[in-house]
Design an enzyme around this catalytic site. Structure first.
Site, PDB file in Angstrom:
ATOM      1  N   CYS A 209       0.723  -1.494  -0.044  1.00 13.73           N
ATOM      2  CA  CYS A 209       0.033   0.011  -0.083  1.00 13.73           C
ATOM      3  C   CYS A 209       0.874   1.186   0.094  1.00 13.73           C
ATOM      4  CB  CYS A 209      -0.857   0.049   1.328  1.00 13.73           C
ATOM      5  SG  CYS A 209      -1.962   1.454   1.329  1.00 13.73           S
ATOM      6  N   CYS A 212       0.088   3.092   3.604  1.00 14.95           N
ATOM      7  CA  CYS A 212       0.444   2.550   4.847  1.00 14.95           C
ATOM      8  C   CYS A 212       1.634   1.239   4.776  1.00 14.95           C
ATOM      9  CB  CYS A 212      -0.733   1.977   5.710  1.00 14.95           C
ATOM     10  SG  CYS A 212      -1.500   0.290   5.130  1.00 14.95           S
ATOM     11  N   CYS A 231      -6.273  -2.313   0.461  1.00 15.29           N
ATOM     12  CA  CYS A 231      -5.525  -2.417   1.279  1.00 15.29           C
ATOM     13  C   CYS A 231      -6.239  -2.875   2.730  1.00 15.29           C
ATOM     14  CB  CYS A 231      -4.823  -1.131   1.939  1.00 15.29           C
ATOM     15  SG  CYS A 231      -3.769  -1.310   3.169  1.00 15.29           S
ATOM     16  N   CYS A 234      -5.549   0.119   5.867  1.00 12.18           N
ATOM     17  CA  CYS A 234      -5.993   1.527   5.833  1.00 12.18           C
ATOM     18  C   CYS A 234      -7.474   1.675   4.933  1.00 12.18           C
ATOM     19  CB  CYS A 234      -4.861   2.447   5.253  1.00 12.18           C
ATOM     20  SG  CYS A 234      -4.444   2.362   3.662  1.00 12.18           S
ATOM     21  N   ASP A 363      20.848  -0.709 -18.925  1.00 15.30           N
ATOM     22  CA  ASP A 363      20.795  -1.886 -17.861  1.00 15.30           C
ATOM     23  C   ASP A 363      20.005  -2.816 -18.498  1.00 15.30           C
ATOM     24  OD1 ASP A 363      20.528  -3.286 -15.836  1.00 15.30           O
ATOM     25  OD2 ASP A 363      19.939  -1.941 -14.371  1.00 15.30           O
TER      26      ASP A 363
END
Length: 456
Positions: A209, A212, A231, A234, A363
């Site tokens: 999340c 949170c 979530c 929260c 990369d």
């Protein structure tokens, strides 16, 4: 309009003319020339032009081309940076090429694909009326860093665009978080169902999340971190959408039959482009169309009639052999190509073209985060798994570690040779190049077999 503007626009047009005569794209250099004369030129050129900006990690070009089809069908006076030159210089060049030498635009509308990192600069000069964010994934770590950096680039760009309506992907937990940080009106679009029957194993770019740090739970998952997220701690969750794909009814090698809900009205339509991830691009294009007050029927018909943009599921038929070119640049996008392939039933040849130039991302470690093991699972349907490009050997090694039978792996670094060998197969070929490999191979298709140049 001052003398600087006249000189800058004229220099841009002349540079583009010379480069095209020389057979070059002339997408960025003309803009650099113009900006050297007048650094704020884009702000002058974009004045009084109703501009639509498409940004995000994956799907920018295809979403832009789908929106463009709607603009064509609506008979609107517009221009677009369809070559994919989506940095400040390329965007400036496109505005200049569609303006008189005094800087006044010849078109009422502009459809602009914009690089995520460049968006924060471009937005200082362009007063966008509509912005669509396709999604946010990890991409080119040498350029963008982690996903939070990309998120902040886009946030800054939107904060500069005070007059824009913003279309956000409701299934992307990162994109949704933008709503609370901007005053702009927002329209959410998304997919309310599973997309693929057979799916690759993926590493989520946003498993926790954003508020949170609790791990998300999902009511359904489409791909990557996209889906019906929530979530449990929260309560942060996927918002309701006004533009939604309710069901995927059928897949074919050429597209998807879906049910779309537009402000509560349901339509069944065929998205004329294969790959489940293109369902997202299609619904994003519909969301933009509604912001522009287009009619539902026109938007739905445009999805039926759409033809893919260069390198994005682009199909070349050469001497009876169908070659489908599918651009890749990061784990999320590459995994979706593998999802597409794993849901096909016909025998085919698979070719990967891996480069590590600046435009590709220097990369290449991201190839180890892609579920190429899925190719091993369907190897009985693949006549070969070939590699080409600057880093062909590294890609071949990745295929070996994925468990693909050695007898199916071939390394053919030379593009001319691999093209000849692909054509000789006389069966469908799926070619997966990184950006500069795509441009190089497309140029060879164009010059030898008469296909359009990428900027056309």
């Amino acid at each position: 309009m001052g003398l600087k503007t006249v000189c800058a626009v004229s220099a841009c047009k002349l540079t583009r003319f010379i480069l095209r005569i020389l057979g070059k794209g002339g997408t960025n250099v003309p803009g650099r020339v113009a900006l050297a004369i007048q650094p704020d030129l884009l702000g002058v050129l974009a004045k009084n032009v109703t501009t639509i900006i498409v940004t995000g990690t994956n799907g920018k070009t295809t979403t832009s081309r789908m929106i463009e089809k709607s603009l064509i069908n609506a008979n609107w006076n517009y221009f677009a940076n369809k070559s994919g030159a989506n940095m400040l210089s390329g965007i400036t060049a496109e505005f200049a090429m569609h303006a008189g030498i005094n800087g006044k635009s010849k078109c009422r509308y502009a459809l602009i694909e914009c690089d995520e990192a460049a968006f924060r600069t471009v937005s200082k000069y362009v007063d966008a009326k509509c912005i669509v964010v396709t999604n946010i994934f990890r991409d080119q770590l040498d350029r963008y860093g982690e996903v939070t950096h990309t998120l902040n680039f886009i946030l800054e760009g939107i904060q500069n665009s005070v007059n824009a309506v913003v279309c956000l992907n409701a299934d992307c937990s990162l994109s949704v978080s933008l709503q609370e940080q901007i005053p702009n009106p927002v329209r959410f679009y998304g997919v309310e169902c599973e997309i693929y029957k057979n799916k690759v194993q993926e590493v989520s770019d946003a498993p926790y999340c954003i508020k949170c740090k609790t791990e998300y739970e999902y009511d359904y998952r489409t791909f990557g971190h996209l889906g019906g997220f929530r979530c449990p701690h929260c309560g942060y969750h996927r918002p309701d959408t006004s533009i939604t794909v309710k069901r995927v009814l059928k897949y074919t090698p050429d597209g998807s039959q879906v049910e779309i809900s537009v402000d509560g009205k349901s339509y069944e339509t065929f998205i004329n482009l294969p790959g489940g991830y293109n369902i997202y691009n299609a619904i994003a294009a519909v969301a933009v169309g509604k912001v522009l007050h287009m009619k539902d029927a026109l938007l739905i018909d445009s999805l039926n009639q759409f033809e893919c943009g260069f390198g994005r599921m682009e199909k070349f038929t050469v001497q009876g052999t169908d070659i489908r070119m599918i651009l890749i640049k990061n784990p999320a996008g590459c995994n979706q190509v593998l999802n597409f392939l794993s849901n096909l039933t016909e025998p085919a040849l698979f070719v990967a073209a891996l480069n590590d130039r600046d435009a590709d991302g220097t990369d290449i470690s991201w190839i180890w985060d892609v579920d190429f093991e899925k190719l091993a699972d369907i190897s009985e349907r693949l006549t070969g798994v070939w590699t080409t490009g600057i880093r062909a050997n590294e890609m071949a090694m990745r295929f070996q570690y994925a468990g693909i039978p050695m007898e199916k792996i071939r390394v053919i670094p030379d593009y001319d040779t691999v093209i000849q060998e692909m054509i000789a197969q006389k069966m469908p070929v799926y070619l997966m190049p990184t950006y500069t490999a795509m441009l190089d191979i497309r140029e060879k298709f164009s010059s030898k077999y008469g296909f359009k140049e990428f900027w056309e």
